[in-house]
Design a protein around this motif. Sequence first.
Motif, PDB file in Angstrom:
ATOM      1  N   MET A 189      -7.529 120.320 -36.523  1.00  0.00           N
ATOM      2  CA  MET A 189      -7.741 120.087 -37.950  1.00  0.00           C
ATOM      3  C   MET A 189      -7.638 118.600 -38.251  1.00  0.00           C
ATOM      4  O   MET A 189      -6.687 117.950 -37.847  1.00  0.00           O
ATOM      5  CB  MET A 189      -6.691 120.860 -38.766  1.00  0.00           C
ATOM      6  CG  MET A 189      -6.855 120.723 -40.252  1.00  0.00           C
ATOM      7  SD  MET A 189      -8.481 121.272 -40.783  1.00  0.00           S
ATOM      8  CE  MET A 189      -8.592 120.493 -42.363  1.00  0.00           C
TER       9      MET A 189
ATOM     10  N   LEU B 184     -12.357 121.219 -39.248  1.00  0.00           N
ATOM     11  CA  LEU B 184     -11.857 121.642 -37.939  1.00  0.00           C
ATOM     12  C   LEU B 184     -12.878 121.207 -36.900  1.00  0.00           C
ATOM     13  O   LEU B 184     -14.075 121.403 -37.095  1.00  0.00           O
ATOM     14  CB  LEU B 184     -11.735 123.161 -37.864  1.00  0.00           C
ATOM     15  CG  LEU B 184     -10.470 123.831 -38.349  1.00  0.00           C
ATOM     16  CD1 LEU B 184     -10.626 125.354 -38.315  1.00  0.00           C
ATOM     17  CD2 LEU B 184      -9.282 123.425 -37.521  1.00  0.00           C
TER      18      LEU B 184
ATOM     19  N   ALA C 283      -7.114 117.046 -41.155  1.00  0.00           N
ATOM     20  CA  ALA C 283      -6.653 117.007 -42.543  1.00  0.00           C
ATOM     21  C   ALA C 283      -6.304 115.595 -43.015  1.00  0.00           C
ATOM     22  O   ALA C 283      -6.370 115.311 -44.204  1.00  0.00           O
ATOM     23  CB  ALA C 283      -5.452 117.935 -42.727  1.00  0.00           C
TER      24      ALA C 283
ATOM     25  N   PRO D  47      -7.986 126.071 -47.168  1.00  0.00           N
ATOM     26  CA  PRO D  47      -7.281 126.429 -45.933  1.00  0.00           C
ATOM     27  C   PRO D  47      -6.910 125.212 -45.087  1.00  0.00           C
ATOM     28  O   PRO D  47      -7.659 124.229 -45.027  1.00  0.00           O
ATOM     29  CB  PRO D  47      -8.290 127.307 -45.178  1.00  0.00           C
ATOM     30  CG  PRO D  47      -9.219 127.814 -46.230  1.00  0.00           C
ATOM     31  CD  PRO D  47      -9.281 126.742 -47.277  1.00  0.00           C
ATOM     32  N   LYS D  48      -5.757 125.297 -44.449  1.00  0.00           N
ATOM     33  CA  LYS D  48      -5.293 124.301 -43.473  1.00  0.00           C
ATOM     34  C   LYS D  48      -5.171 122.902 -44.044  1.00  0.00           C
ATOM     35  O   LYS D  48      -5.265 121.908 -43.327  1.00  0.00           O
ATOM     36  CB  LYS D  48      -6.171 124.317 -42.237  1.00  0.00           C
ATOM     37  CG  LYS D  48      -6.131 125.657 -41.503  1.00  0.00           C
ATOM     38  CD  LYS D  48      -6.677 125.529 -40.115  1.00  0.00           C
ATOM     39  CE  LYS D  48      -6.485 126.795 -39.329  1.00  0.00           C
ATOM     40  NZ  LYS D  48      -5.152 126.946 -38.773  1.00  0.00           N
TER      41      LYS D  48
END
Length: 125
Positions: A41, A35, A43, A112-113
Motif C-alpha cells: 500500500m 496498492l 498510503a 480502504p487501507k
Amino acid sequence: MKRTVHTDDAPAAVGAYSQATTTDDLVFTAGQIALTPDGEMRADASVADQTEQALSNLRAVLDEAGSGLDDVLKVTVFLDDIEDFEAMNDAYETFFDDEPPARSAVGVAALPKGAAVEIEAVAVR
C-alpha cells in the motif's frame, strides 16, 4: 454471460469481490487504490502518485478483460479529501488526454487501507 477477471498485474482483491466482471460487451471494474500488484500500500504517496498507481492498476485489469483505457465510458473517483481534486485531476488527465470518459468525483469520509483516492470504471470490450 458474466465472467470474472483476474490479473497478477494488478493487486489481488482484498475481500469478497473480483477485480472486474464482464458481459459480452461491457467491463465493470472494482475500485482501484494505490496498492501495488504485489500488495504494497502506497498510503504515504502524494495524491498524484496514488492516482497514477490506481489508474495503472485499472489499466492492467482492463487489459486482462480485453478492453483498455481508450474504451472507458464512465469513471467514478472517490477522494477522502475533495480539496485534493486538482492534484488528482492533473495526474488523471495524463491517462485520459484525447477523448476522456464521463466522470464523477465524490468526496468520502474514508477509503480502504488509508488510501486518498479510489477509482472504478465501466468500459466496452
